[in-house]
Write an enzyme that holds these catalytic residues in place. Structure first.
Site, PDB file in Angstrom:
ATOM      1  N   ASP A  81      17.147   9.472   2.317  1.00 61.21           N
ATOM      2  CA  ASP A  81      15.447   9.534   2.258  1.00 61.21           C
ATOM      3  C   ASP A  81      15.163  10.545   3.406  1.00 61.21           C
ATOM      4  O   ASP A  81      15.912  10.807   4.321  1.00 61.21           O
ATOM      5  CB  ASP A  81      15.006   8.109   2.793  1.00 61.21           C
ATOM      6  CG  ASP A  81      13.670   7.865   2.739  1.00 61.21           C
ATOM      7  OD1 ASP A  81      13.144   8.392   1.809  1.00 61.21           O
ATOM      8  OD2 ASP A  81      13.005   6.982   3.527  1.00 61.21           O
ATOM      9  N   HIS A  82      14.081  11.222   3.163  1.00 65.25           N
ATOM     10  CA  HIS A  82      13.243  12.209   4.161  1.00 65.25           C
ATOM     11  C   HIS A  82      14.330  13.026   4.783  1.00 65.25           C
ATOM     12  O   HIS A  82      14.334  13.043   5.826  1.00 65.25           O
ATOM     13  CB  HIS A  82      12.624  11.368   5.108  1.00 65.25           C
ATOM     14  CG  HIS A  82      11.370  10.826   4.709  1.00 65.25           C
ATOM     15  ND1 HIS A  82      10.219  11.539   4.056  1.00 65.25           N
ATOM     16  CD2 HIS A  82      11.058   9.466   4.183  1.00 65.25           C
ATOM     17  CE1 HIS A  82       9.344  10.868   3.733  1.00 65.25           C
ATOM     18  NE2 HIS A  82       9.595   9.579   3.802  1.00 65.25           N
ATOM     19  N   HIS A 178       3.573   5.216   6.551  1.00 68.45           N
ATOM     20  CA  HIS A 178       4.831   4.236   7.005  1.00 68.45           C
ATOM     21  C   HIS A 178       4.571   3.243   7.804  1.00 68.45           C
ATOM     22  O   HIS A 178       3.823   3.551   8.890  1.00 68.45           O
ATOM     23  CB  HIS A 178       5.886   5.329   7.498  1.00 68.45           C
ATOM     24  CG  HIS A 178       6.481   6.159   6.512  1.00 68.45           C
ATOM     25  ND1 HIS A 178       6.441   7.641   6.677  1.00 68.45           N
ATOM     26  CD2 HIS A 178       7.217   6.061   5.319  1.00 68.45           C
ATOM     27  CE1 HIS A 178       7.109   8.188   5.621  1.00 68.45           C
ATOM     28  NE2 HIS A 178       7.671   7.284   4.982  1.00 68.45           N
ATOM     29  N   GLY A 179       5.305   2.172   7.817  1.00 65.78           N
ATOM     30  CA  GLY A 179       5.142   0.961   8.601  1.00 65.78           C
ATOM     31  C   GLY A 179       3.765   0.357   8.778  1.00 65.78           C
ATOM     32  O   GLY A 179       2.993   0.670   7.552  1.00 65.78           O
ATOM     33  N   HIS A 206       5.890   5.819  -0.993  1.00 64.89           N
ATOM     34  CA  HIS A 206       6.331   5.560   0.321  1.00 64.89           C
ATOM     35  C   HIS A 206       5.476   4.566   1.210  1.00 64.89           C
ATOM     36  O   HIS A 206       4.340   4.550   0.799  1.00 64.89           O
ATOM     37  CB  HIS A 206       6.818   6.797   1.282  1.00 64.89           C
ATOM     38  CG  HIS A 206       7.862   7.657   0.870  1.00 64.89           C
ATOM     39  ND1 HIS A 206       8.890   7.894   1.477  1.00 64.89           N
ATOM     40  CD2 HIS A 206       7.803   8.052  -0.571  1.00 64.89           C
ATOM     41  CE1 HIS A 206       9.520   8.576   0.894  1.00 64.89           C
ATOM     42  NE2 HIS A 206       9.253   8.760  -0.386  1.00 64.89           N
ATOM     43  N   GLY A 207       5.820   3.885   2.175  1.00 63.61           N
ATOM     44  CA  GLY A 207       4.916   3.070   2.989  1.00 63.61           C
ATOM     45  C   GLY A 207       4.647   1.676   2.140  1.00 63.61           C
ATOM     46  O   GLY A 207       3.455   1.310   2.399  1.00 63.61           O
ATOM     47  N   SER A 209       5.476  -1.514   3.072  1.00 63.68           N
ATOM     48  CA  SER A 209       5.114  -2.379   3.772  1.00 63.68           C
ATOM     49  C   SER A 209       3.721  -2.304   4.474  1.00 63.68           C
ATOM     50  O   SER A 209       3.055  -1.357   4.552  1.00 63.68           O
ATOM     51  CB  SER A 209       5.959  -2.396   5.196  1.00 63.68           C
ATOM     52  OG  SER A 209       7.316  -2.079   4.869  1.00 63.68           O
ATOM     53  N   ASN A 228       9.328   2.789  -1.695  1.00 67.03           N
ATOM     54  CA  ASN A 228      10.271   2.624  -0.400  1.00 67.03           C
ATOM     55  C   ASN A 228       9.811   1.585   0.195  1.00 67.03           C
ATOM     56  O   ASN A 228       8.742   1.419   0.678  1.00 67.03           O
ATOM     57  CB  ASN A 228      10.047   3.982   0.262  1.00 67.03           C
ATOM     58  CG  ASN A 228      11.184   4.959  -0.304  1.00 67.03           C
ATOM     59  OD1 ASN A 228      11.251   4.806  -1.616  1.00 67.03           O
ATOM     60  ND2 ASN A 228      11.201   6.086   0.363  1.00 67.03           N
ATOM     61  N   VAL A 229      10.786   0.749   0.714  1.00 62.38           N
ATOM     62  CA  VAL A 229      10.365  -0.238   1.711  1.00 62.38           C
ATOM     63  C   VAL A 229      11.182  -0.312   3.202  1.00 62.38           C
ATOM     64  O   VAL A 229      12.697  -0.368   2.855  1.00 62.38           O
ATOM     65  CB  VAL A 229      10.548  -1.584   1.077  1.00 62.38           C
ATOM     66  CG1 VAL A 229      10.116  -2.771   2.029  1.00 62.38           C
ATOM     67  CG2 VAL A 229       9.869  -1.665  -0.350  1.00 62.38           C
TER      68      VAL A 229
END
Ligand code: 13P
Length: 278
Positions: A81-82, A178-179, A206-207, A209, A228-229
């Protein structure tokens, strides 16, 4: 078995479902993710990437993830990732990663095009697929920082970038962060729809959560085929590690088992949200 090729993502997009990519920092997280994939009999991706390498070491963590994917009864991909470092991408491709993400968001558009195209050439040469990023996604990848999304992906530029680089999937910035954040991020579904209209490859969110199941379903309905988690698994892991009576007694084996099971339960729930086809 190791999930090779990117056709599973195109199929997911066509069928309005998404495949989760779960971040793993250690053995127990890998085990929890694999347990969830096997319990649901659905494909998933294990993300074993740069910041986790800083703790675990690249070779040890990559070996754990690849061995777990190969031994699994369901198809599991191993994804970087990234990544901004071409040498790290090459190392992971040589180890057998099934996909990599080149994150060129900090580069100029032209430099991002050039470097992404060269990563696509290297990855396709060994049967791996590539995810790219045009606009940086807000927030820290390893801790929740209550960030705000500011920049967004431009649909026209996204279409140009994908056709000129030949990437297999594109990460979008549509308000996602993210987060965890104190207020849920506002996802620009209209923009996502427009990106999906112009970009034929599967889109990546992404992000995840902190987004509600309804918002996630709305994104999947609009062309997102990979989600993405990370933070949700971290939270489940940490809560299980610290709250058990075993932890109070200093029983590490039982505490790690509880953390692994909490990751499995959380991942199972997310797999079902993203693919309600049963
Ligand atoms: P979350 O931590 O919000 O789940 O995001 C994970 C992610 O996008 C990893 O690339």
């Amino acid at each position: 078995m190791l999930l090779r090729g990117s056709s599973f993502l195109s199929e997911a997009r066509e069928q309005s479902r998404a495949v989760p990519a779960f971040v793993a920092y250690n053995l127990e997280m890998v085990q929890g993710i694999v347990a969830a994939a096997e319990a649901t009999e659905k494909p998933v991706l294990i993300i074993a990437g740069s910041s986790a390498f800083a703790l675990a070491g690249l070779q040890p963590l990559a070996s754990i993830a690849l061995a777990a994917a190969q031994e699994s009864t369901v198809a599991i991909g191993v994804h970087l990732d990234h990544c901004r470092r071409v040498d790290e991408i090459e190392t992971c491709l040589a180890l057998g990663y099934s996909s990599v993400m080149f994150d060129g968001a900090q580069l100029s558009y032209v430099e991002n095009l050039t470097q992404t195209s060269s990563v696509v050439g290297a990855a396709h040469g060994v049967g791996a697929w590539v995810e790219a990023e045009l606009v940086g996604i807000a927030g820290d990848e390893d801790r929740s920082s209550d960030a705000l999304a500011t920049e967004m992906t431009d649909p026209g530029q996204a279409a140009d970038f994908v056709s000129r680089t030949g990437v297999d999937a594109l990460a979008v910035a549509v308000g996602n962060v993210h987060g965890f954040t104190s207020r849920p991020p506002q996802i620009d579904l209209a923009r996502l729809e427009e990106i999906a209209r112009r970009v034929t490859v599967p889109l990546v969110l992404h992000g995840a959560s902190g987004l509600s199941d309804e918002v996630l379903a709305g994104c999947v309905a609009r062309g997102v085929a990979k989600v993405n988690v990370n933070a949700e698994l971290r939270r489940a892991y940490l809560a299980a590690m610290t709250s058990s009576t075993a932890a109070a007694a200093g029983d590490l084996v039982t505490s790690l088992g509880a953390a692994r099971d909490a990751v499995a339960a959380t991942a199972t729930r997310i797999i079902r949200v993203l693919d309600p086809t049963g």
